[in-house]
Design a protein around this motif. Structure first.
Motif, PDB file in Angstrom:
ATOM      1  N   UNK A 234       0.829  -1.208   0.000  1.00  0.00           N
ATOM      2  CA  UNK A 234       0.000   0.000   0.000  1.00  0.00           C
ATOM      3  C   UNK A 234       0.864   1.259   0.000  1.00  0.00           C
ATOM      4  N   UNK A 235       1.979   1.233   0.735  1.00  0.00           N
ATOM      5  CA  UNK A 235       2.874   2.389   0.748  1.00  0.00           C
ATOM      6  C   UNK A 235       3.571   2.557  -0.601  1.00  0.00           C
ATOM      7  N   UNK A 236       3.918   1.444  -1.232  1.00  0.00           N
ATOM      8  CA  UNK A 236       4.497   1.548  -2.574  1.00  0.00           C
ATOM      9  C   UNK A 236       3.510   2.233  -3.521  1.00  0.00           C
ATOM     10  N   UNK A 237       2.250   1.902  -3.383  1.00  0.00           N
ATOM     11  CA  UNK A 237       1.244   2.503  -4.257  1.00  0.00           C
ATOM     12  C   UNK A 237       1.090   3.998  -4.009  1.00  0.00           C
ATOM     13  N   UNK A 238       1.323   4.441  -2.779  1.00  0.00           N
ATOM     14  CA  UNK A 238       1.290   5.883  -2.521  1.00  0.00           C
ATOM     15  C   UNK A 238       2.405   6.571  -3.295  1.00  0.00           C
ATOM     16  N   UNK A 239       3.600   5.996  -3.251  1.00  0.00           N
ATOM     17  CA  UNK A 239       4.707   6.567  -4.023  1.00  0.00           C
ATOM     18  C   UNK A 239       4.364   6.590  -5.512  1.00  0.00           C
ATOM     19  N   UNK A 240       3.821   5.481  -6.007  1.00  0.00           N
ATOM     20  CA  UNK A 240       3.482   5.406  -7.426  1.00  0.00           C
ATOM     21  C   UNK A 240       2.419   6.433  -7.790  1.00  0.00           C
ATOM     22  N   UNK A 241       1.398   6.558  -6.971  1.00  0.00           N
ATOM     23  CA  UNK A 241       0.312   7.494  -7.271  1.00  0.00           C
ATOM     24  C   UNK A 241       0.787   8.935  -7.175  1.00  0.00           C
ATOM     25  N   UNK A 242       1.680   9.209  -6.224  1.00  0.00           N
ATOM     26  CA  UNK A 242       2.242  10.561  -6.118  1.00  0.00           C
ATOM     27  C   UNK A 242       2.963  10.926  -7.417  1.00  0.00           C
ATOM     28  N   UNK A 243       3.816  10.037  -7.895  1.00  0.00           N
ATOM     29  CA  UNK A 243       4.583  10.301  -9.116  1.00  0.00           C
ATOM     30  C   UNK A 243       3.674  10.364 -10.341  1.00  0.00           C
ATOM     31  N   UNK A 244       2.703   9.460 -10.431  1.00  0.00           N
ATOM     32  CA  UNK A 244       1.788   9.464 -11.571  1.00  0.00           C
ATOM     33  C   UNK A 244       0.976  10.750 -11.615  1.00  0.00           C
ATOM     34  N   UNK A 245       0.550  11.233 -10.451  1.00  0.00           N
ATOM     35  CA  UNK A 245      -0.212  12.479 -10.401  1.00  0.00           C
ATOM     36  C   UNK A 245       0.628  13.643 -10.868  1.00  0.00           C
ATOM     37  N   UNK A 246       1.876  13.711 -10.400  1.00  0.00           N
ATOM     38  CA  UNK A 246       2.749  14.814 -10.812  1.00  0.00           C
ATOM     39  C   UNK A 246       3.035  14.770 -12.310  1.00  0.00           C
ATOM     40  N   UNK A 247       3.230  13.582 -12.837  1.00  0.00           N
ATOM     41  CA  UNK A 247       3.487  13.456 -14.266  1.00  0.00           C
ATOM     42  C   UNK A 247       2.261  13.895 -15.069  1.00  0.00           C
ATOM     43  N   UNK A 248       1.080  13.484 -14.633  1.00  0.00           N
ATOM     44  CA  UNK A 248      -0.142  13.834 -15.369  1.00  0.00           C
ATOM     45  C   UNK A 248      -0.428  15.326 -15.324  1.00  0.00           C
ATOM     46  N   UNK A 249       0.120  16.020 -14.314  1.00  0.00           N
ATOM     47  CA  UNK A 249      -0.100  17.461 -14.163  1.00  0.00           C
ATOM     48  C   UNK A 249       1.227  18.217 -14.276  1.00  0.00           C
ATOM     49  N   UNK A 250       2.120  17.707 -15.104  1.00  0.00           N
ATOM     50  CA  UNK A 250       3.463  18.270 -15.185  1.00  0.00           C
ATOM     51  C   UNK A 250       3.497  19.713 -15.671  1.00  0.00           C
ATOM     52  N   UNK A 251       2.455  20.134 -16.382  1.00  0.00           N
ATOM     53  CA  UNK A 251       2.446  21.530 -16.844  1.00  0.00           C
ATOM     54  C   UNK A 251       2.507  22.513 -15.680  1.00  0.00           C
ATOM     55  N   UNK A 252       2.062  22.077 -14.496  1.00  0.00           N
ATOM     56  CA  UNK A 252       2.097  22.951 -13.321  1.00  0.00           C
ATOM     57  C   UNK A 252       3.541  23.226 -12.918  1.00  0.00           C
ATOM     58  N   UNK A 253       4.345  22.166 -12.812  1.00  0.00           N
ATOM     59  CA  UNK A 253       5.736  22.426 -12.395  1.00  0.00           C
ATOM     60  C   UNK A 253       6.599  22.940 -13.540  1.00  0.00           C
ATOM     61  N   UNK A 254       6.241  22.611 -14.773  1.00  0.00           N
ATOM     62  CA  UNK A 254       6.980  23.165 -15.902  1.00  0.00           C
ATOM     63  C   UNK A 254       6.766  24.673 -15.986  1.00  0.00           C
ATOM     64  N   UNK A 255       5.528  25.109 -15.811  1.00  0.00           N
ATOM     65  CA  UNK A 255       5.234  26.547 -15.846  1.00  0.00           C
ATOM     66  C   UNK A 255       5.948  27.280 -14.724  1.00  0.00           C
ATOM     67  N   UNK A 256       5.960  26.683 -13.545  1.00  0.00           N
ATOM     68  CA  UNK A 256       6.669  27.291 -12.416  1.00  0.00           C
ATOM     69  C   UNK A 256       8.152  27.441 -12.729  1.00  0.00           C
ATOM     70  N   UNK A 257       8.755  26.419 -13.309  1.00  0.00           N
ATOM     71  CA  UNK A 257      10.174  26.471 -13.650  1.00  0.00           C
ATOM     72  C   UNK A 257      10.445  27.529 -14.719  1.00  0.00           C
ATOM     73  N   UNK A 258       9.568  27.630 -15.702  1.00  0.00           N
ATOM     74  CA  UNK A 258       9.747  28.629 -16.755  1.00  0.00           C
ATOM     75  C   UNK A 258       9.662  30.055 -16.198  1.00  0.00           C
ATOM     76  N   UNK A 259       8.715  30.279 -15.289  1.00  0.00           N
ATOM     77  CA  UNK A 259       8.589  31.597 -14.674  1.00  0.00           C
ATOM     78  C   UNK A 259       9.826  31.926 -13.829  1.00  0.00           C
ATOM     79  N   UNK A 260      10.308  30.915 -13.077  1.00  0.00           N
ATOM     80  CA  UNK A 260      11.496  31.132 -12.247  1.00  0.00           C
ATOM     81  C   UNK A 260      12.723  31.424 -13.127  1.00  0.00           C
ATOM     82  N   UNK A 261      12.794  30.761 -14.261  1.00  0.00           N
ATOM     83  CA  UNK A 261      13.931  30.972 -15.164  1.00  0.00           C
ATOM     84  C   UNK A 261      13.921  32.386 -15.756  1.00  0.00           C
ATOM     85  N   UNK A 262      12.732  32.857 -16.108  1.00  0.00           N
ATOM     86  CA  UNK A 262      12.635  34.204 -16.689  1.00  0.00           C
ATOM     87  C   UNK A 262      13.136  35.273 -15.728  1.00  0.00           C
ATOM     88  N   UNK A 263      12.975  35.034 -14.443  1.00  0.00           N
ATOM     89  CA  UNK A 263      13.436  36.017 -13.457  1.00  0.00           C
ATOM     90  C   UNK A 263      14.947  36.010 -13.304  1.00  0.00           C
TER      91      UNK A 263
END
Length: 265
Positions: A234-263
């Motif tokens: 069950x704990x392994x699945x939490x790790x997997x679901x955490x990573x899968x969620x971040x990958x599926x919503x990667x535009x959120x962290x990509x946008x954050x990185x792009x904004x930070x880079x522009x500064x």
């Protein structure tokens, strides 16, 4: 791209060579029964088993993405090992680390990456920044790059500060959806101009099947010490679901990185 191994090799530690006192958790160079030297990360160190889990997941995802990462092994430490060690602090650490620890192949002759001396091309910089956003790795800064130059190639090390959500399991679902604001301190962010291209490439590689292969490598005994009511699976699945969620919503962290880079540029 490199594939992760079907399983991680297991070695037995035969000799304690020298401590690496620059590491906060007092890692050490050790020799194993296969004749190779490893940087050993101890389960009994202050950061504990969660740091080993982060090291394992982070290192094998890096390898899966085709980035240079020294081989990771499970390193068995016998309970009798280190009894003759004269340094009391080291002896206590060894005795607290009986069982399976984590070893990283020692890159003899490697030098610490210096961004002033070595320029990293935008594609590779973007790949490393993207991965560290995924893993929420807070420890790839100019002060401590956690990268080495070995045989004129860039190698990644030390992912133990990744996945900090697991230090508090509460609201991990929400944490998976958050941008990674600490990316502003990433040593390679100024060169990371190809994040959108990298995002498309890496999302295609990191399928659910591949993520599950990575988390399946975590030893049961590392998870049973979590003090949680959930089973190891069950704990392994939490790790997997955490990573899968971040990958599926990667535009959120990509946008954050792009904004930070522009500064910065």
């Amino acid at each position: 791209m490199n594939n992760i191994p079907a399983q991680i090799r297991t070695v037995k530690v035969t000799r304690y060579v020298t401590p690496l006192r620059e590491g906060g958790s007092l890692p050490a160079i050790v020799e194993a029964d296969d004749g190779f030297l490893y940087v050993l990360k101890f389960r009994g160190a202050g950061q504990g088993l969660k740091a080993l889990i982060a090291e394992l997941i982070g290192g094998e995802i890096a390898r899966l993405l085709g980035l240079q990462m020294p081989e990771i092994v499970f390193a068995e430490l016998d309970e009798a090992f280190g009894r003759t060690e004269p340094d009391e602090e080291i002896q206590d650490l060894l005795q607290a680390s009986t069982g399976i620890n984590l070893g990283v192949h020692y890159l003899s002759g490697a030098i610490t990456f210096d961004p002033v001396v070595t320029q990293i091309e935008p594609g590779l910089a973007s790949q490393i920044v993207w991965m560290d956003c995924l893993l929420t790795n807070v420890d790839r800064t100019a002060r401590n790059t956690n990268m080495l130059i070995w045989h004129k190639e860039l190698w990644l090390i030390d992912h133990g500060a990744s996945l900090y959500f697991h230090h508090s399991w509460e609201n991990w679902e929400e944490q998976a959806k958050r941008p990674f604001v600490k990316i502003k301190d990433h040593v390679l962010l100024p060169q990371a101009s190809q994040l959108e291209q990298t995002d498309a490439e890496f999302r295609a590689i990191l399928t659910r099947e591949k993520i599950n292969e990575v988390v399946s490598l975590i030893p049961d005994e590392w998870l049973k010490n979590e003090g949680s009511d959930e089973s190891a699976d069950e704990l392994r699945q939490v790790y997997a679901q955490f990573l899968e969620t971040r990958i599926s919503m990667s535009e959120i962290f990509v946008t954050e990185a792009q904004h930070a880079r522009k500064s910065l540029i």
